[in-house]
Design an enzyme around this catalytic site. Structure first.
Site, short mmCIF file in Angstrom:
data_model
loop_
_atom_site.label_atom_id
_atom_site.label_comp_id
_atom_site.label_asym_id
_atom_site.label_seq_id
_atom_site.Cartn_x
_atom_site.Cartn_y
_atom_site.Cartn_z
N THR A 91 6.08 2.70 12.72
CA THR A 91 4.71 2.99 13.10
C THR A 91 4.63 3.63 14.48
N ASP A 92 3.53 4.34 14.73
CA ASP A 92 3.31 4.89 16.08
C ASP A 92 2.91 3.80 17.07
N GLU A 93 2.59 2.58 16.55
CA GLU A 93 2.10 1.53 17.46
C GLU A 93 3.19 1.04 18.41
N THR A 103 3.90 -10.94 -0.98
CA THR A 103 3.04 -11.70 -0.08
C THR A 103 1.61 -11.41 -0.50
N TYR A 148 2.55 -7.45 16.23
CA TYR A 148 2.97 -6.54 15.15
C TYR A 148 3.81 -5.40 15.71
N ASP A 168 13.08 -11.36 -1.19
CA ASP A 168 12.83 -11.24 0.26
C ASP A 168 13.92 -10.38 0.89
N ILE A 169 13.53 -9.46 1.78
CA ILE A 169 14.56 -8.66 2.46
C ILE A 169 15.46 -9.53 3.33
N ASP A 174 10.31 -6.68 -3.68
CA ASP A 174 9.12 -7.05 -2.91
C ASP A 174 8.92 -8.56 -3.00
N PHE A 200 0.83 -1.22 0.00
CA PHE A 200 0.00 0.00 0.00
C PHE A 200 0.86 1.27 0.00
N ILE A 201 1.63 1.48 1.07
CA ILE A 201 2.37 2.75 1.15
C ILE A 201 3.54 2.74 0.18
N LYS A 224 7.81 -4.49 15.09
CA LYS A 224 8.28 -3.22 14.53
C LYS A 224 9.21 -2.51 15.53
N ARG A 249 -7.62 6.48 16.61
CA ARG A 249 -6.37 6.46 15.85
C ARG A 249 -6.16 7.85 15.27
N ASN A 305 -13.12 5.07 15.72
CA ASN A 305 -13.43 4.17 14.60
C ASN A 305 -14.88 4.31 14.14
P1 NAD Z 1 1.45 -3.61 3.25
O1 NAD Z 1 1.16 -4.81 4.08
O2 NAD Z 1 0.37 -3.03 2.40
O3 NAD Z 1 2.70 -3.88 2.29
C1 NAD Z 1 3.83 -4.56 2.72
C2 NAD Z 1 4.63 -4.94 1.48
O4 NAD Z 1 5.84 -5.59 1.91
C3 NAD Z 1 3.91 -5.93 0.56
O5 NAD Z 1 4.05 -5.53 -0.78
C4 NAD Z 1 4.63 -7.26 0.81
O6 NAD Z 1 4.62 -8.13 -0.30
C5 NAD Z 1 6.04 -6.77 1.14
N1 NAD Z 1 6.79 -7.73 1.96
C6 NAD Z 1 6.36 -8.41 3.06
N2 NAD Z 1 7.34 -9.19 3.53
C7 NAD Z 1 8.41 -9.00 2.73
C8 NAD Z 1 9.74 -9.52 2.72
N3 NAD Z 1 10.14 -10.41 3.63
N4 NAD Z 1 10.59 -9.09 1.76
C9 NAD Z 1 10.19 -8.19 0.82
N5 NAD Z 1 8.94 -7.69 0.77
C10 NAD Z 1 8.07 -8.07 1.73
O7 NAD Z 1 1.99 -2.53 4.29
P2 NAD Z 1 1.86 -0.94 4.27
O8 NAD Z 1 0.60 -0.55 4.92
O9 NAD Z 1 2.18 -0.46 2.90
O10 NAD Z 1 3.05 -0.56 5.25
C11 NAD Z 1 4.36 -0.29 4.77
C12 NAD Z 1 5.26 0.01 5.94
O11 NAD Z 1 4.76 1.13 6.66
C13 NAD Z 1 5.35 -1.13 6.96
O12 NAD Z 1 6.68 -1.21 7.42
C14 NAD Z 1 4.42 -0.69 8.07
O13 NAD Z 1 4.83 -1.22 9.31
C15 NAD Z 1 4.58 0.81 8.03
N6 NAD Z 1 3.43 1.59 8.49
C16 NAD Z 1 2.18 1.35 7.98
C17 NAD Z 1 1.11 2.13 8.41
C18 NAD Z 1 -0.29 1.94 7.85
O14 NAD Z 1 -1.23 2.57 8.34
N7 NAD Z 1 -0.49 1.13 6.83
C19 NAD Z 1 1.31 3.14 9.36
C20 NAD Z 1 2.61 3.35 9.86
C21 NAD Z 1 3.66 2.57 9.40
P1 TYD Z 2 -6.52 -1.33 11.26
O1 TYD Z 2 -6.91 -0.69 9.98
O2 TYD Z 2 -6.38 -2.82 11.32
O3 TYD Z 2 -5.19 -0.61 11.76
P2 TYD Z 2 -4.42 -0.70 13.20
O4 TYD Z 2 -4.93 -1.85 13.97
O5 TYD Z 2 -3.00 -0.86 12.77
O6 TYD Z 2 -4.70 0.62 13.88
O7 TYD Z 2 -7.59 -0.93 12.36
C1 TYD Z 2 -7.87 0.43 12.66
C2 TYD Z 2 -8.84 0.44 13.81
O8 TYD Z 2 -10.09 -0.11 13.35
C3 TYD Z 2 -8.41 -0.41 14.98
O9 TYD Z 2 -8.79 0.22 16.21
C4 TYD Z 2 -9.19 -1.71 14.80
C5 TYD Z 2 -10.49 -1.24 14.14
N1 TYD Z 2 -11.12 -2.22 13.22
C6 TYD Z 2 -12.47 -2.54 13.39
O10 TYD Z 2 -13.16 -2.01 14.27
N2 TYD Z 2 -13.02 -3.46 12.52
C7 TYD Z 2 -12.31 -4.07 11.54
O11 TYD Z 2 -12.86 -4.93 10.80
C8 TYD Z 2 -10.93 -3.71 11.37
C9 TYD Z 2 -10.08 -4.34 10.29
C10 TYD Z 2 -10.37 -2.77 12.24
#
Ligand code: NAD
Ligand code: TYD
Length: 353
Positions: free
Chosen positions: A132-134, A34, A158, A57-58, A31, A10-11, A162, A222, A257
């Protein structure tokens, strides 16, 4: 040349597309593909010679070493991770494998490459770790938002994985001098997000006439950031961030939420009204809460604003509208992403909701 890991997620895919819109500097995109990696996210770059995709794979240190030798990047952006909290609860192994061991192997390959660079290239090199902020755990209603000095208190597998990766990145700077930058961002939303996460799941379930599963009372909070604002922040961190520093990135958008789900329903009522004239909000269903569910995350983005001059461009209201419209306007992407792996997850996680 830059190396991006996880650039089919995604990102990462938003970042690669943005990068090549802003500059002509080529991207090697590694990538593992997965369930969360989707080459359709990168379809607009299919014939673009500035984008080289590598399936791998990383954690494959030999592959990484040869990619670094071949392409000689000045930056590694590490987006690759297992990223979904619910999956980390039902199957934490992959999180330890990729987020901890994988990051370690990537750091080892980066260190060997960096140590052999000429001095000027060594000084210019950066390893930018996207986190992540988590990692900071959960906040009470009156607590101040997370700053870069908030103690790490990860609560889910998770978040713990991280946090471990952040600590390794920090140690490689402190011990070996590797020039690293770490960013800790709040929840992202926008185009190309896999529909296991709250916002795309709700949009797609609503359109499919399915229940909208809200965990517990839905009052968990969040901070939300539009993905393109995150991409822009990462570019600023690379350009102006100080080596060894961490930067919190957030949108100053704390939302419960349930309010997000209601807003999505309102937007869908306006853009794609239900045939029976009722609101999509009728599909909201409260379900069992997530085990160990963090109650509130909030980011103090003061440091990146003060030091790097970054600010988000989107409010939550403008960003969520763009996002809902994007999912409505891209039915082919939505259909494709709802493949076997996604359906299996819905069946095991939500039962026959
Ligand atoms: P995502 O799950 O959408 O994408 C992860 C990507 O990494 C996928 O394309 C997957 O195929 C690839 N991947 C997984 N394992 C791998 C490996 N071993 N080697 C190579 N590639 C691999 O995740 P995202 O939401 O795009 O998040 C990207 C990064 O940002 C992550 O590190 C996540 O922790 C961080 N992040 C995400 C959020 C969010 O809200 N989505 C917020 C803060 C930080
Ligand atoms: P999510 O998008 O999984 O992100 P994160 O857990 O990393 O914050 O979830 C965002 C918030 O939404 C979290 O508090 C969990 C809640 N949530 C639901 O209430 N229902 C759902 O089906 C999902 C996927 C998440």
């Amino acid at each position: 040349m830059i190396l991006v890991t996880g650039g089919a997620g995604f990102i990462g895919s938003n970042f690669v597309i943005d990068w090549l819109t802003q500059t002509d500097e080529p991207v090697v995109n590694l990538d593992k593909l997965t369930y969360a990696g989707n080459l359709q996210n990168l379809a607009s770059l299919q014939d673009d010679p500035r984008h080289v995709f590598v399936h791998g794979d990383i954690g494959d240190q030999t592959l990484i070493a040869s990619l670094l030798q071949q392409h000689r990047p000045r930056v590694i952006f590490n987006f690759a991770a297992e990223s979904h909290v619910d999956r980390s609860i039902s199957g934490p192994d992959a999180f330890v494998e990729t987020n901890i061991v994988g990051t370690f192997k990537l750091l080892e390959a980066a260190r060997a490459y960096w140590q052999a660079l000429p001095a000027a290239d060594q000084a210019a090199f950066r390893f930018l770790h996207v986190s992540t902020d988590e990692v900071y755990g959960t906040l009470g209603p009156q607590d101040a938002p997370f700053t870069e000095t908030t103690a790490y208190t990860p609560n889910s597998p998770y978040a713990a994985s991280k946090a471990a990766s952040d600590h390794l990145v920090r140690a490689y700077h402190h011990t070996y001098g590797l020039p690293v930058l770490t960013s800790n961002c709040s929840n992202n939303y926008g185009p190309y997000q896999f529909p296991e996460k709250l916002i795309p799941l709700m949009i797609i379930n609503a359109l499919n006439g399915k229940p909208l599963p809200v965990y517990g009372d839905g009052m968990q909070i969040r901070d939300w950031l539009y993905v393109k604002d995150h991409c822009n922040a990462i570019r600023q961190v690379l350009a102006h961030g100080r080596s060894g520093e961490t930067y919190n990135i957030g949108g100053w958008n704390e939302k419960a939420n349930i309010d997000i789900v209601r807003l999505i329903c309102q937007l869908l009522d306006e853009q794609r009204p239900r045939l029976d004239g009722k609101s999509y909000a009728e599909q909201i269903m409260h379900v069992a809460d997530r085990p160990g569910h963090d109650r509130r995350y909030a980011i103090d983005a003061g440091k990146i604003e003060r030091e790097l001059g970054w600010k988000p461009q989107e409010t939550f209201e403008t960003g969520i509208r763009k996002t809902v419209l994007w999912y409505l306007e891209n039915p082919a992407w939505v259909t494709h992403v709802q493949s076997g792996a996604y359906r299996d997850w819905l069946d095991t996680h939500y039962g026959n909701l």
